[in-house]
Scaffold this motif. Structure first.
Motif, PDB file in Angstrom:
ATOM      1  N   ASP A  18       0.842  -1.198   0.000  1.00 25.58           N
ATOM      2  CA  ASP A  18       0.000   0.000   0.000  1.00 25.58           C
ATOM      3  C   ASP A  18       0.879   1.250   0.000  1.00 25.58           C
ATOM      4  O   ASP A  18       0.626   2.213  -0.723  1.00 25.58           O
ATOM      5  N   TYR A  28     -10.255   3.954   1.209  1.00 21.09           N
ATOM      6  CA  TYR A  28     -11.285   3.314   2.033  1.00 21.09           C
ATOM      7  C   TYR A  28     -12.324   4.304   2.556  1.00 21.09           C
ATOM      8  O   TYR A  28     -12.910   4.083   3.611  1.00 21.09           O
ATOM      9  N   ALA A  72      -8.807   3.474  -3.047  1.00 20.39           N
ATOM     10  CA  ALA A  72      -8.631   2.141  -2.470  1.00 20.39           C
ATOM     11  C   ALA A  72      -9.923   1.720  -1.785  1.00 20.39           C
ATOM     12  O   ALA A  72     -10.601   2.534  -1.155  1.00 20.39           O
ATOM     13  N   GLN A 107     -12.273  -2.161  -0.398  1.00 18.49           N
ATOM     14  CA  GLN A 107     -12.389  -3.609  -0.302  1.00 18.49           C
ATOM     15  C   GLN A 107     -13.087  -4.144  -1.552  1.00 18.49           C
ATOM     16  O   GLN A 107     -14.136  -3.645  -1.941  1.00 18.49           O
ATOM     17  N   TRP A 165     -18.880  -3.014  -0.306  1.00 19.55           N
ATOM     18  CA  TRP A 165     -17.760  -3.649  -0.988  1.00 19.55           C
ATOM     19  C   TRP A 165     -18.125  -3.724  -2.472  1.00 19.55           C
ATOM     20  O   TRP A 165     -19.248  -4.076  -2.826  1.00 19.55           O
ATOM     21  N   GLU A 183      -7.145  -9.390   7.445  1.00 20.97           N
ATOM     22  CA  GLU A 183      -8.155  -8.929   6.493  1.00 20.97           C
ATOM     23  C   GLU A 183      -8.913 -10.131   5.917  1.00 20.97           C
ATOM     24  O   GLU A 183      -8.367 -11.229   5.811  1.00 20.97           O
ATOM     25  N   ARG A 239      -7.950  -6.146  -1.518  1.00 22.32           N
ATOM     26  CA  ARG A 239      -7.977  -4.683  -1.606  1.00 22.32           C
ATOM     27  C   ARG A 239      -7.730  -4.257  -3.050  1.00 22.32           C
ATOM     28  O   ARG A 239      -6.804  -4.757  -3.690  1.00 22.32           O
TER      29      ARG A 239
END
Length: 215
Positions: A35, A119, A149, A151, A173, A202, A206
């Protein structure tokens, strides 16, 4: 015009958990080297374009903005939650953080060299997401970049508890191909797509999407 429920609920939820969130996740990037590498690339593209500062939209406690600043990237943060903004200001007093919404960014057209939305779009309902990307296009300068970014999945739900607090937090999501289609329709050009497999804590992959506003 009355405020949409998803905005009101998202703000109230993050206000409720701001202190615990900051204590539990002081700097997520230290545990996520890939990331961090993608943020490095985004920062380099923004600096090379020279089109303006970065807005960290949905900045939370401010650690991504602080990391971008450490890369000599002009940056400020925007978050819906006043308590998250207060925490970010206390933790990083040399940076600017503002209360605001990605649905209506309080900036003129064509002023940002970059938008980082890590997110944070997950709390936007499907029917509102195209308008958010249109807003990103509006405030980005020609040549500016967007790093998104989220999920990767196909589920919509409401989170009702976090850190012992009762909350009402909408979560969405999304499949990366559906999001890239919306980004394209907003007038942004896709530059790169990366899907990272889940880390040890997690459950979902991602997705990182990098796009730019044409010059």
């Amino acid at each position: 015009m009355s405020e949409p429920d998803f905005i009101r609920n998202t703000r109230a939820s993050y206000d409720s958990i701001a202190t615990e969130y900051a204590d539990r996740f002081p700097d997520d990037l230290e545990r996520r080297p890939l990331d961090k590498a993608l943020i490095n690339a985004f920062a380099e593209l923004v600096r090379s374009a020279g089109a303006g500062p970065v807005a960290d939209v949905g900045c939370g406690t401010g650690h991504v903005a602080a990391y971008l600043s450490s890369l000599d990237t002009p940056v400020f943060g925007i978050d819906l939650s006043p308590k998250m903004v207060a925490t970010a200001r206390q933790t990083y007093p040399d940076l600017r953080f503002h209360v605001g919404s990605m649905t209506a960014i309080d900036l003129p057209d064509d002023v940002l060299g970059g938008i980082a939305a890590l997110y944070s779009t997950i709390h936007i309902p499907d029917d509102q997401l195209p308008d958010v990307f249109t807003e990103f296009h509006r405030v980005l300068a020609p040549g500016g970049h967007l790093l998104l970014a989220f999920q990767a999945g196909d589920e919509h739900f409401e989170l009702t508890e976090r850190f012992g607090h009762a909350i009402s937090l909408p979560c969405h999501w999304r499949r990366p191909e559906n999001v890239t289609e919306l980004i394209d329709k907003a007038g942004l050009v896709m530059h790169a797509q990366v899907i990272r497999e889940p880390n040890e804590n997690e459950k979902l992959p991602r997705a990182f999407l990098l796009a730019r506003k044409p010059r």
